[in-house]
Design an enzyme around this catalytic site. Structure first.
Site, mmCIF file in Angstrom:
data_model
loop_
_atom_site.group_PDB
_atom_site.id
_atom_site.type_symbol
_atom_site.label_atom_id
_atom_site.label_comp_id
_atom_site.label_asym_id
_atom_site.label_seq_id
_atom_site.Cartn_x
_atom_site.Cartn_y
_atom_site.Cartn_z
ATOM 1 N N GLN A 131 0.828 -1.214 0.000
ATOM 2 C CA GLN A 131 0.000 0.000 0.000
ATOM 3 C C GLN A 131 0.859 1.259 0.000
ATOM 4 O O GLN A 131 0.323 2.365 -0.089
ATOM 5 C CB GLN A 131 -0.977 -0.029 1.177
ATOM 6 C CG GLN A 131 -0.342 -0.069 2.550
ATOM 7 C CD GLN A 131 -1.349 -0.310 3.680
ATOM 8 O OE1 GLN A 131 -1.696 -1.437 3.986
ATOM 9 N NE2 GLN A 131 -1.811 0.767 4.317
ATOM 10 N N CYS A 191 -5.264 0.221 3.937
ATOM 11 C CA CYS A 191 -5.286 -1.239 4.114
ATOM 12 C C CYS A 191 -6.677 -1.782 3.810
ATOM 13 O O CYS A 191 -6.827 -2.861 3.255
ATOM 14 C CB CYS A 191 -4.854 -1.619 5.518
ATOM 15 S SG CYS A 191 -5.983 -1.024 6.781
ATOM 16 N N HIS A 247 -5.831 -1.642 11.865
ATOM 17 C CA HIS A 247 -5.282 -2.246 10.658
ATOM 18 C C HIS A 247 -6.163 -3.402 10.185
ATOM 19 O O HIS A 247 -6.851 -4.030 10.983
ATOM 20 C CB HIS A 247 -3.855 -2.724 10.949
ATOM 21 C CG HIS A 247 -3.080 -3.103 9.730
ATOM 22 N ND1 HIS A 247 -3.103 -2.364 8.572
ATOM 23 C CD2 HIS A 247 -2.257 -4.154 9.473
ATOM 24 C CE1 HIS A 247 -2.321 -2.938 7.662
ATOM 25 N NE2 HIS A 247 -1.804 -4.033 8.187
#
Ligand SMILES: *[C@@H]1O[C@H](CO)[C@@H](O)[C@H](O)[C@H]1NC(C)=O
Ligand SMILES: *[C@@H]1O[C@H](CO)[C@@H](O)[C@H](O)[C@H]1NC(C)=O
Ligand SMILES: *[C@@H]1O[C@H](CO)[C@@H](O)[C@H](O)[C@H]1NC(C)=O
Ligand SMILES: *[C@@H]1O[C@H](CO)[C@@H](O)[C@H](O)[C@H]1NC(C)=O
Ligand SMILES: *[C@@H]1O[C@H](CO)[C@@H](O)[C@H](O)[C@H]1NC(C)=O
Length: 357
Positions: free
Chosen positions: A159, A165, A305
């Site tokens: 990324q 993400c 995340h």
């Protein structure tokens, strides 16, 4: 002051701080070399370039983390930890830079408990009966599964410095499921489309989002464009997708929520493929090198995340998940990490979803 004198002065300041830190540190059991020479090697290894005057603070962060890594690995050698760390390409970075590796935000109105979700009930209550049939609860469970080399598993992506993400993990599921449906060559889909075009669905480009919102967008749009058509840039821009004109490859029809029960999650993974999850990533996660990650300190952390479960197994008496990240192949185990299973490690079981075509 000339540039050269400035450079000398910076170097001197960095060095003198090192000496002070070294002298004042009581437990000089840790004999790790955190000298400027070592730092130079680190810089060369990862082709680091710093802004004028910033080198000293990057050096100090690297030094502190390198010491932490050393301590942790010493403990691992003595059998006190089941995983090792490394001063990888992120070891010198600021908290802001670390945030750009992450990018998972749980939507404000998203309240699973309120929905009364139990077992394999869908988020959409009208679909629950159908979803219970998607995953059978009476199958035999093999001792391990590893989809890393499955023909439908896309290569590990990166990324870069964009907190998206959410777009990467949303895309992995669509790519895998599209490939399962379609025997032809697996197609690489466009994370950039999700980043640029799904803002009306509560996503926020490189500043975070949630995967089910990206899927809602895809379901309404009728599909996801190939990466080749809408390539990844690593920054958010204006939407370049026009419905009816741009060719669409990945068609998602729905997704289901899996109760935070790791047996249910495992069963769904076995029968249907990768499971998309949220975690609370901490500094040890970011500096992970190998072994089974079982750090306790992320247990009550904020979820920040998103990663994808692609397998499971058991080693050295510990059950683990095989987890796919989106930080390139030089991170962890060629882009993957093993995380302890059945302990809700880093809150991994709380937002588990399966997307289906
Ligand atoms: C392992 O960790 C425990 C608790 O932190 C500590 O008391 C013990 O000394 C450590 N053992 C070794 C071999 O490092
Ligand atoms: C996606 O597109 C970008 C930009 O062209 C390219 O660098 C990248 O390798 C592509 N990713 C994949 C997985 O094909
Ligand atoms: C299957 O593959 C063909 C050829 O690559 C492509 O045109 C089609 O859109 C794919 N279908 C799905 C569901 O991905
Ligand atoms: C299990 O332990 C051995 C010996 O300590 C180690 O080499 C191996 O990497 C461990 N396995 C995993 C999956 O961590
Ligand atoms: C973490 O959260 C659990 C459950 O939410 C709680 O029981 C536990 O006391 C918390 N631990 C810490 C260290 O805050």
């Amino acid at each position: 002051m000339t540039g050269f004198t400035m450079k000398l002065l910076t170097l001197f300041l960095c060095l003198s701080l090192t000496v002070v830190a070294f002298v004042s540190s009581a437990d000089v059991k840790d004999d790790e070399d955190v000298s400027m020479v070592k730092f130079k090697k680190f810089k060369n290894r990862y082709r680091k370039k710093y802004n004028k005057g910033a080198q000293c603070s990057y050096y100090r962060r690297w030094r502190n983390r390198k010491k932490m890594v050393f301590k942790h690995n010493q403990a691992a050698l003595l059998g006190n930890s089941s995983f090792t760390l490394v001063d990888n390409q992120f070891a010198d970075e600021t908290v802001e830079e670390w945030n750009s590796l992450l990018g998972l935000v749980i939507p404000g109105q998203f309240n699973l408990k309120k929905l009364g979700i139990k077992d394999l009930t869908a988020v959409d209550p009208n679909k629950s009966a159908e979803d219970r049939q998607v995953i059978s609860s009476t199958i035999t469970i093999p001792s391990s599964l590893d989809l890393r080399r499955h023909r439908c598993m896309p290569p590990i992506k990166s990324q870069l410095t964009c907190g998206a993400c959410w777009a990467f993990i949303a895309t992995t599921s669509v790519e895998f499921q599209s490939c399962l449906k379609n025997i032809t060559t697996p197609v690489r889909l466009s994370e950039q489309q999700l980043i640029d075009c799904s803002r009306d669905y509560d996503t926020n480009g490189c500043n975070g989002g949630f995967y089910t919102n990206a899927w809602d967008y895809l379901i309404n749009m009728g599909g996801q464009v190939a990466n080749a058509t809408y390539p990844y840039k690593g920054t958010a821009g204006s939407c370049q997708y026009s419905q009816g004109i741009t060719k669409v490859s990945g068609r998602l029809s729905r997704y289901i929520y899996l109760d935070s029960n790791e047996r249910t999650i495992l069963s769904a993974l076995l029968q249907r493929g990768p499971i998309t999850v949220s975690i609370a990533a901490n500094s040890k996660f970011i500096l992970y090198s190998s072994g089974i990650f079982d750090d306790d300190s992320c247990k009550n952390g904020t979820i920040n995340h998103g990663v994808v479960l692609v397998g499971y197994g058991r080693a050295n008496g510990t059950d683990y998940w095989i987890v796919r990240n989106s930080w390139g192949t030089s991170w962890g185990l060629n882009g993957y990490i093993l995380m302890k299973r059945n302990v809700n490690i880093c809150r991994l079981a709380e937002y588990a979803f399966l997307a289906l075509l």
